[in-house]
Scaffold this motif. Structure first.
Motif, short mmCIF file in Angstrom:
data_model
loop_
_atom_site.label_atom_id
_atom_site.label_comp_id
_atom_site.label_asym_id
_atom_site.label_seq_id
_atom_site.Cartn_x
_atom_site.Cartn_y
_atom_site.Cartn_z
N SER A 122 -23.54 -30.67 -69.33
CA SER A 122 -25.03 -30.60 -69.23
C SER A 122 -25.55 -29.24 -68.68
O SER A 122 -24.56 -28.69 -68.13
N ASN A 123 -26.74 -28.97 -68.81
CA ASN A 123 -27.05 -27.84 -68.41
C ASN A 123 -26.85 -27.70 -67.00
O ASN A 123 -26.57 -26.42 -66.42
N ASN A 124 -27.24 -28.52 -66.06
CA ASN A 124 -26.80 -28.78 -64.55
C ASN A 124 -26.56 -30.00 -64.30
O ASN A 124 -26.55 -30.86 -65.12
N LEU A 125 -25.90 -30.26 -63.03
CA LEU A 125 -25.41 -31.57 -62.75
C LEU A 125 -26.53 -32.25 -61.64
O LEU A 125 -26.09 -32.46 -60.54
N ILE A 129 -19.47 -28.95 -67.20
CA ILE A 129 -19.53 -28.10 -68.09
C ILE A 129 -20.84 -27.56 -68.31
O ILE A 129 -21.55 -28.72 -69.04
N GLY A 130 -21.47 -26.52 -67.86
CA GLY A 130 -22.61 -26.10 -67.97
C GLY A 130 -23.10 -24.79 -67.59
O GLY A 130 -22.28 -23.71 -67.36
N ILE A 167 -20.93 -21.65 -68.63
CA ILE A 167 -21.05 -21.24 -69.98
C ILE A 167 -22.61 -20.94 -69.99
O ILE A 167 -23.48 -21.48 -69.55
N PRO A 168 -22.85 -19.36 -70.27
CA PRO A 168 -24.28 -19.03 -70.47
C PRO A 168 -25.29 -19.87 -70.99
O PRO A 168 -24.92 -20.74 -72.20
N GLN A 169 -26.27 -20.12 -70.61
CA GLN A 169 -27.26 -21.16 -71.22
C GLN A 169 -27.62 -21.15 -72.66
O GLN A 169 -27.26 -22.17 -73.29
N THR A 213 -19.57 -14.28 -79.81
CA THR A 213 -20.84 -14.02 -79.05
C THR A 213 -20.41 -12.75 -78.05
O THR A 213 -19.41 -12.44 -77.49
N PRO A 214 -21.71 -11.93 -77.98
CA PRO A 214 -21.50 -10.64 -77.10
C PRO A 214 -21.59 -11.04 -75.54
O PRO A 214 -21.21 -10.16 -74.81
N VAL A 215 -22.24 -11.90 -75.30
CA VAL A 215 -22.59 -12.47 -73.96
C VAL A 215 -21.48 -12.87 -73.32
O VAL A 215 -20.66 -13.80 -73.41
#
Length: 220
Positions: free
Chosen positions: A50-53, A73-74, A97-99, A118-120
């Motif tokens: 998830s993006n955040n917990l 994982i987010g 992980i970057p958004q 990805t370059p990020v």
């Protein structure tokens, strides 16, 4: 198959140790009714993508505070101090992980891809342990795709067949997650009959949705 089920039945499908994708950006677009039912079910050792917990004591934050989450994982976990504390105490494993990479990893999982370059994150701790490749004189790292056992997503409307319509920014990660899990459970504000939704407004077709739950918990 009957798609409309209760939140309690939905939560009973999820077992200890499951990997779950959960929609939402902060609490916006987060399936709060399903999360609450998951908490009441007592399920534990969850791996959550998830993006955040959530926030302290709200949304996924309830599961964190009660030590039900084994790994997150987010992208943005520092918005919930309980997550930081649990990580520092060794009670919670975190994979950052970057958004944009997170969103693409979920989309790639749903598309059947193994991963993407990805370059990020090149040259940072995010690149640790990941394959690196130079493409046209630029460095990239390999990001594996993400899949899950379950996806708990939030939409605005569903018809009785399971077609989904979203609202504004509450759409966020939800449509991608609907394609990347074995079992998809959608929480919705409103359920209408087949034919009441315009085909042009349907974002997630019913073939991706296994079950639909009517919202009961309001955003605090």
């Amino acid at each position: 198959m009957k798609k409309l089920i209760s939140p309690q039945v939905a939560a009973s499908l999820i077992t200890d140790g499951s990997r779950i994708m959960v929609g939402g950006f902060g609490l916006v677009g987060s399936p709060l009714t399903l999360i609450h039912s998951l908490f009441l079910s007592g399920v534990k050792d969850l791996e959550i993508i998830s993006n955040n917990l959530g926030e302290p004591g709200r949304g996924l934050g309830v599961l964190v505070r009660n030590k039900r989450v084994k790994k997150g994982i987010g992208s943005y976990f520092t918005s919930n101090p309980d997550v930081v504390k649990a990580y520092q105490m060794g009670e919670l494993d975190i994979e950052l992980i970057p958004q944009g990479t997170l969103s693409e990893a979920i989309r790639a999982g749903g598309a059947g891809l193994g991963g993407f370059y990805t370059p990020v994150g090149v040259g940072t701790l995010i690149a640790s342990g990941k394959e690196e490749k130079v493409i046209e004189n630029k460095r990239y790292i390999l990001q594996p795709s993400l899949k899950a056992d379950f996806a708990l997503i939030k939409a605005h409307k569903a018809d009785t067949q399971g077609n989904l319509v979203y609202t504004k920014s509450a759409r966020n990660f939800n449509p991608n997650m609907a394609t990347a899990a074995k079992i998809v459970i959608a929480e919705v504000d409103e359920i209408v009959e087949v034919g009441e939704l315009s085909p042009e407004e349907i974002v997630t077709p019913h073939l991706f949705v296994d079950y639909v739950v009517k919202k009961e918990v309001e955003m605090p």
